[in-house]
Design a protein around this motif. Structure first.
Motif, short mmCIF file in Angstrom:
data_model
loop_
_atom_site.label_atom_id
_atom_site.label_comp_id
_atom_site.label_asym_id
_atom_site.label_seq_id
_atom_site.Cartn_x
_atom_site.Cartn_y
_atom_site.Cartn_z
N SER A 77 -22.68 -14.91 3.98
CA SER A 77 -23.26 -13.63 3.58
C SER A 77 -23.91 -13.76 2.21
CB SER A 77 -22.17 -12.55 3.55
OG SER A 77 -22.62 -11.39 2.87
N ILE A 78 -25.17 -13.30 2.11
CA ILE A 78 -25.90 -13.30 0.84
C ILE A 78 -26.34 -11.85 0.58
CG2 ILE A 78 -27.84 -14.25 -0.47
CD1 ILE A 78 -27.92 -16.50 1.70
N GLN A 79 -25.78 -11.24 -0.46
CA GLN A 79 -26.12 -9.85 -0.78
C GLN A 79 -26.91 -9.81 -2.09
OE1 GLN A 79 -25.42 -6.56 0.83
NE2 GLN A 79 -27.14 -6.46 -0.60
N PRO A 80 -28.24 -9.59 -2.00
CA PRO A 80 -29.04 -9.49 -3.22
C PRO A 80 -28.94 -8.10 -3.86
CG PRO A 80 -30.46 -9.28 -1.32
CD PRO A 80 -29.07 -9.50 -0.79
N LYS A 81 -29.13 -8.05 -5.16
CA LYS A 81 -29.18 -6.79 -5.90
C LYS A 81 -30.28 -6.91 -6.97
CE LYS A 81 -24.18 -6.08 -5.42
NZ LYS A 81 -22.89 -5.96 -6.15
N GLY A 82 -31.03 -5.84 -7.15
CA GLY A 82 -32.05 -5.84 -8.20
C GLY A 82 -33.46 -6.06 -7.72
N LEU A 83 -33.66 -6.34 -6.42
CA LEU A 83 -35.00 -6.49 -5.88
C LEU A 83 -35.65 -5.11 -5.72
CD1 LEU A 83 -34.20 -9.15 -3.14
CD2 LEU A 83 -35.43 -9.57 -5.27
N GLU A 84 -36.94 -5.03 -5.89
CA GLU A 84 -37.62 -3.74 -5.89
C GLU A 84 -37.69 -3.09 -4.51
OE1 GLU A 84 -41.44 -3.77 -7.75
OE2 GLU A 84 -40.76 -4.91 -9.49
N LEU A 85 -37.87 -3.88 -3.46
CA LEU A 85 -38.11 -3.31 -2.14
C LEU A 85 -36.99 -3.54 -1.13
CD1 LEU A 85 -41.90 -4.19 -1.62
CD2 LEU A 85 -40.91 -2.04 -2.44
N ASP A 86 -36.45 -4.73 -1.06
CA ASP A 86 -35.53 -5.07 0.03
C ASP A 86 -34.30 -5.79 -0.51
OD1 ASP A 86 -34.25 -5.66 2.37
OD2 ASP A 86 -35.86 -6.87 3.22
N ASN A 87 -33.17 -5.08 -0.52
CA ASN A 87 -31.89 -5.67 -0.93
C ASN A 87 -30.93 -5.77 0.25
OD1 ASN A 87 -31.84 -6.04 -4.04
ND2 ASN A 87 -32.76 -4.01 -3.76
N GLN A 88 -31.48 -5.93 1.44
CA GLN A 88 -30.66 -6.02 2.64
C GLN A 88 -29.84 -7.30 2.65
OE1 GLN A 88 -32.85 -5.49 6.25
NE2 GLN A 88 -31.09 -5.82 7.58
N GLU A 89 -28.61 -7.19 3.08
CA GLU A 89 -27.71 -8.35 3.17
C GLU A 89 -28.23 -9.34 4.22
OE1 GLU A 89 -22.96 -9.25 3.92
OE2 GLU A 89 -23.90 -7.49 4.82
N ILE A 90 -28.15 -10.62 3.90
CA ILE A 90 -28.52 -11.69 4.82
C ILE A 90 -27.23 -12.33 5.33
CG2 ILE A 90 -29.68 -13.93 5.06
CD1 ILE A 90 -31.51 -13.03 2.74
N VAL A 91 -27.08 -12.41 6.65
CA VAL A 91 -25.89 -13.01 7.26
C VAL A 91 -26.33 -14.15 8.17
CG1 VAL A 91 -23.85 -12.63 8.68
CG2 VAL A 91 -24.65 -10.82 7.15
#
Length: 215
Positions: A77-91
């Motif tokens: 699981s990769i959970q990004p934070k701080g992106l302007e448009l898409d911070n959807q979790e990648i699994v």
């Protein structure tokens, strides 16, 4: 008349006793029903075993990375934070385990890349890199990491046991070299080091071999 009254009173008392017993039975049965429901509940994602966990931040963008599951197949699981448009979790489902993760602005564009290093299950421990690049700080795109067999010079004597690290803006890969007849636990050909640079491709960013050295 008196006899009729006694009969009616007796019926009322009996009905009251039966009703009380039924109500008591209902009350006693409720906890059993609840326990039965609880015992059949499946564990949620939060109850799964965490194998690797790390949080990395650079240039106001953060990545929470973790793996769950047991055995050779795990969920990354990769959970990004701080992106302007898409911070959807990648699994992603991976065959093996995560051994480390690093973050760096590899192409010096002002936005980070996240690299996750994995090794396959088994004695060989064949390495791989899962990478994502922040597109102008708005969303993520996956970085292509080439199979070592795509380069003849790089793949000679390769049998796994990879190590990865970012040195400045270069991805460095090291592994022992095996000669004919070497056993898995006794390579005799020295060590090969491969240096990769991040480049812009036609469809996506990719790692390109910049230098191969042996020692």
């Amino acid at each position: 008349m008196k006899h009729l009254k006694k009969v009616l009173i007796g019926l009322v008392v009996a009905s009251t006793i039966i009703a009380c017993k039924n109500e008591k039975g209902k009350q006693n049965s409720e906890p059993i029903e609840n326990n039965a429901v609880l015992s059949t509940e499946k564990p949620g994602a939060e109850d799964q075993k965490i194998g690797f966990q790390k949080t990395l931040s650079l240039q106001d963008i953060t990545f929470d990375i973790k793996t769950t599951g047991e055995g050779s197949i795990q969920q990354l699981s990769i959970q990004p934070k701080g992106l302007e448009l898409d911070n959807q979790e990648i699994v992603l489902e991976i065959d093996g385990e995560v051994i480390n993760a690093e973050i760096e602005d590899l192409n010096s564009d002002g936005f980070p890349e996240i690299l996750i290093y994995t090794i396959s299950a088994g004695s060989g421990g064949y390495g791989d890199v899962i990478g994502y690049s922040a597109n102008n700080g708005k969303s993520l795109s996956q970085i292509y990491f080439p199979e070592i067999s795509e380069n003849k010079e790089a793949g000679i004597g390769y049998m796994g046991h990879d190590e990865f690290a970012i040195i400045e803006t270069t991805l460095v890969r090291r592994f022992p070299i095996y000669k004919d007849g070497d056993t898995n636990n006794n390579p005799t050909g020295g060590t090969r080091q491969i240096e990769y640079k991040l480049k812009d491709g036609e469809a996506s960013r990719l790692f390109v071999i910049n230098k191969i050295s042996e020692y």
